[in-house]
Design a protein around this motif. Structure first.
Motif, PDB file in Angstrom:
ATOM      1  N   LEU A 278       2.538  -6.234   0.700  1.00  0.00           N
ATOM      2  CA  LEU A 278       2.988  -6.893  -0.519  1.00  0.00           C
ATOM      3  C   LEU A 278       2.495  -6.101  -1.724  1.00  0.00           C
ATOM      4  CD1 LEU A 278       2.370 -10.595   0.496  1.00  0.00           C
ATOM      5  CD2 LEU A 278       4.520  -9.340   0.509  1.00  0.00           C
ATOM      6  N   VAL A 279       3.179  -6.268  -2.843  1.00  0.00           N
ATOM      7  CA  VAL A 279       2.890  -5.462  -4.030  1.00  0.00           C
ATOM      8  C   VAL A 279       2.344  -6.353  -5.137  1.00  0.00           C
ATOM      9  CG1 VAL A 279       3.972  -4.105  -5.871  1.00  0.00           C
ATOM     10  CG2 VAL A 279       4.585  -3.676  -3.488  1.00  0.00           C
ATOM     11  N   SER A 280       1.290  -5.903  -5.787  1.00  0.00           N
ATOM     12  CA  SER A 280       0.766  -6.580  -6.979  1.00  0.00           C
ATOM     13  C   SER A 280       0.862  -5.612  -8.155  1.00  0.00           C
ATOM     14  CB  SER A 280      -0.694  -7.000  -6.762  1.00  0.00           C
ATOM     15  OG  SER A 280      -1.522  -5.855  -6.640  1.00  0.00           O
ATOM     16  N   GLY A 281       0.476  -6.071  -9.341  1.00  0.00           N
ATOM     17  CA  GLY A 281       0.567  -5.226 -10.533  1.00  0.00           C
ATOM     18  C   GLY A 281      -0.245  -3.958 -10.436  1.00  0.00           C
ATOM     19  N   SER A 282      -1.354  -3.997  -9.691  1.00  0.00           N
ATOM     20  CA  SER A 282      -2.239  -2.829  -9.593  1.00  0.00           C
ATOM     21  C   SER A 282      -1.858  -1.881  -8.458  1.00  0.00           C
ATOM     22  CB  SER A 282      -3.683  -3.297  -9.397  1.00  0.00           C
ATOM     23  OG  SER A 282      -3.790  -4.073  -8.212  1.00  0.00           O
ATOM     24  N   THR A 283      -0.781  -2.187  -7.728  1.00  0.00           N
ATOM     25  CA  THR A 283      -0.367  -1.332  -6.607  1.00  0.00           C
ATOM     26  C   THR A 283       0.115   0.023  -7.104  1.00  0.00           C
ATOM     27  OG1 THR A 283       0.283  -3.253  -5.271  1.00  0.00           O
ATOM     28  CG2 THR A 283       1.221  -1.116  -4.645  1.00  0.00           C
ATOM     29  N   GLN A 284      -0.274   1.078  -6.404  1.00  0.00           N
ATOM     30  CA  GLN A 284       0.211   2.430  -6.680  1.00  0.00           C
ATOM     31  C   GLN A 284       1.195   2.812  -5.576  1.00  0.00           C
ATOM     32  OE1 GLN A 284      -0.704   4.853  -9.333  1.00  0.00           O
ATOM     33  NE2 GLN A 284       1.250   5.530  -8.476  1.00  0.00           N
TER      34      GLN A 284
END
Length: 447
Positions: A417-423
């Motif tokens: 899953l992806v959050s705002g801090s994901t690169q």
């Protein structure tokens, strides 16, 4: 991108709607002036009143410079012929809709490619897959496996038993939370949610998660009491019913109600008699439904050629206690009405075929794209290219267009899953949801 569509029927019209949103150069060919007039007044495209099997017509349409030639008339012979001619004139890629399941055999792919038909679309197969996916999880309106199941998207109708109603999503969907809400359908409105949005009663919420957390999602939406489907009643024994039964798991027992006696004989010949019972009768006959134990049936699937009949039959089945209902609704104008009646899963072969073809319009490495008819949103898998914009900043810094969100990514075969801090990294397969956003704008982030 230059796209030629042969056939201004339902699939062609739906394709024109989808493709015209992305500033494509579209030419629509049909032999009926009235059909062309009805479509051209709504969408930004050119029309050509002629036959798609005419070489002169194809030249006039500019087939020699077409990026994509799509033949979706009701006549499969015309579709195949016009694709062969268009490819011979120089069209880069061709797609033909067929009505014969034999043609989609993988062994024939190279044969058709040599003829000049790059891709074959058989709508019954697409519908059957949708139906089977819906039956495997009785508590889900829509399921879509992403990248061979590394990620799963679930569309779920929220009832009173849901534990996560009326809470801001920023409190629910934290970095450690095993799901993301990527879209919400509320009445006629589609919401790509932000942190302050909340889930409300009767919303259809689209969850992105991984397979191992599906039981957890089932618990928090309050659907644990829904029984898994092991017996199915199908009204209508057409080709879609045959394909659906053949794709259903072996543990499902099926009854097919078919009014035509000759068709019943045919169904008995082509289907496995050990788990499929063919009943010659009218599925609208209440006494027959009761006699065939409709009240203990776990799923009812209405697949006649009449949308009104299918909708009414599903409403009847629900009143008689059937939890899971599926209706084939071929008239696109009836889809929103069927959804407002809380039918369950709505299947439209034309929209499925159009969505399947829609993925070919993009130049980047897009392995899968789908138009979610119920949510009026696009969901696509993009592969991040080396040096692309999406790999140079964290997700919260990307400045994605309003109305779009990233739901998850697949890296080395594993779903995340992806959050705002994901690169995001080069080679990642990324799921993007869009509502009223030009898909080409999203594409630029990945190339």
């Amino acid at each position: 991108m230059k796209i030629i569509i042969a056939g201004a029927f339902a699939i062609g019209a739906h394709l024109a709607k989808l493709l015209s949103r992305n500033d494509n150069d579209i030419i629509l060919i049909d032999e009926d002036e009235e059909r062309l007039a009805n479509i051209s007044s709504d969408y930004d495209l050119m029309t050509l009143h002629s036959s798609s099997t005419s070489i002169e017509t194809l030249k006039e349409a500019g087939a020699e410079s077409a990026d994509l030639f799509i033949a979706v008339t009701p006549d499969e012979s015309k579709n195949i012929t016009s694709c062969v001619l268009a490819r011979g004139l120089g069209a880069k890629k061709t797609v033909a809709k067929v009505n014969n399941n034999e043609y989609v055999d993988p062994k024939l792919t190279a044969f058709f490619d040599q003829l000049g038909v790059n891709s074959i679309i058989y709508p019954e197969s697409l519908a059957a897959k949708d139906i089977t996916n819906g039956l495997k999880m009785s508590w889900v309106r829509q399921r879509w496996d992403v990248h061979d199941g590394a990620l799963v998207m679930l569309g779920i109708k929220l009832r009173e038993t849901c534990e996560i109603l009326n809470e801001p999503l920023k409190e629910l969907c934290k970095p450690e939370t095993p799901y993301h809400i990527v879209a919400i359908k509320r009445g006629d409105e589609t919401i790509i949610p932000r942190g302050d949005d909340v889930l409300q009663l009767s919303d259809i919420a689209y969850f992105m998660t991984t397979k191992n957390y599906i039981p957890y999602i089932r618990k928090i939406v309050g659907k644990e009491h829904y029984v898994d489907v092991k017996n199915v009643m199908i009204m209508g024994g057409g080709n879609t019913a045959i394909r659906a039964v053949k794709t259903m798991p072996e543990y499902m027992e099926v009854k097919i109600l078919e009014n035509d006696e000759n068709r019943c004989h045919y169904l008995n010949e082509v289907l496995d008699s050990d788990r499929v019972m063919i009943i010659n009768g009218d599925g609208r006959d209440l006494s027959l439904l009761i006699e065939e134990s409709i009240k203990s049936t776990q799923a009812f699937v209405a697949l006649t050629g009449n949308a009104e009949t299918n909708i009414l039959a599903c409403l009847t089945a629900k009143r008689m206690g059937v939890r899971k209902t599926v209706a084939m609704v071929e008239n696109l104008d009836y889809v929103s009405m069927a959804e407002s009646l809380d039918i369950g899963t709505i299947v439209n072969k034309k929209a499925l075929a159009a969505s399947h073809i829609y993925q070919m319009m993009l130049d980047s490495d897009v392995s899968n794209i789908r138009f979610l008819m119920s949510a009026n949103a696009d969901v696509a898998e993009f592969v991040a290219q080396q040096g692309s914009k999406v790999t140079r900043k964290k997700v919260y810094e990307l400045g994605l267009p309003q109305g779009s969100t990233i739901g998850g990514l697949v890296r080395h075969g594993e779903g995340h899953l992806v959050s705002g801090s994901t690169q995001i990294e080069a080679g990642d397969t990324v799921m993007v949801f869009c509502h009223n956003v030009n898909m080409n704008k999203i594409e630029k982030f990945f190339t």
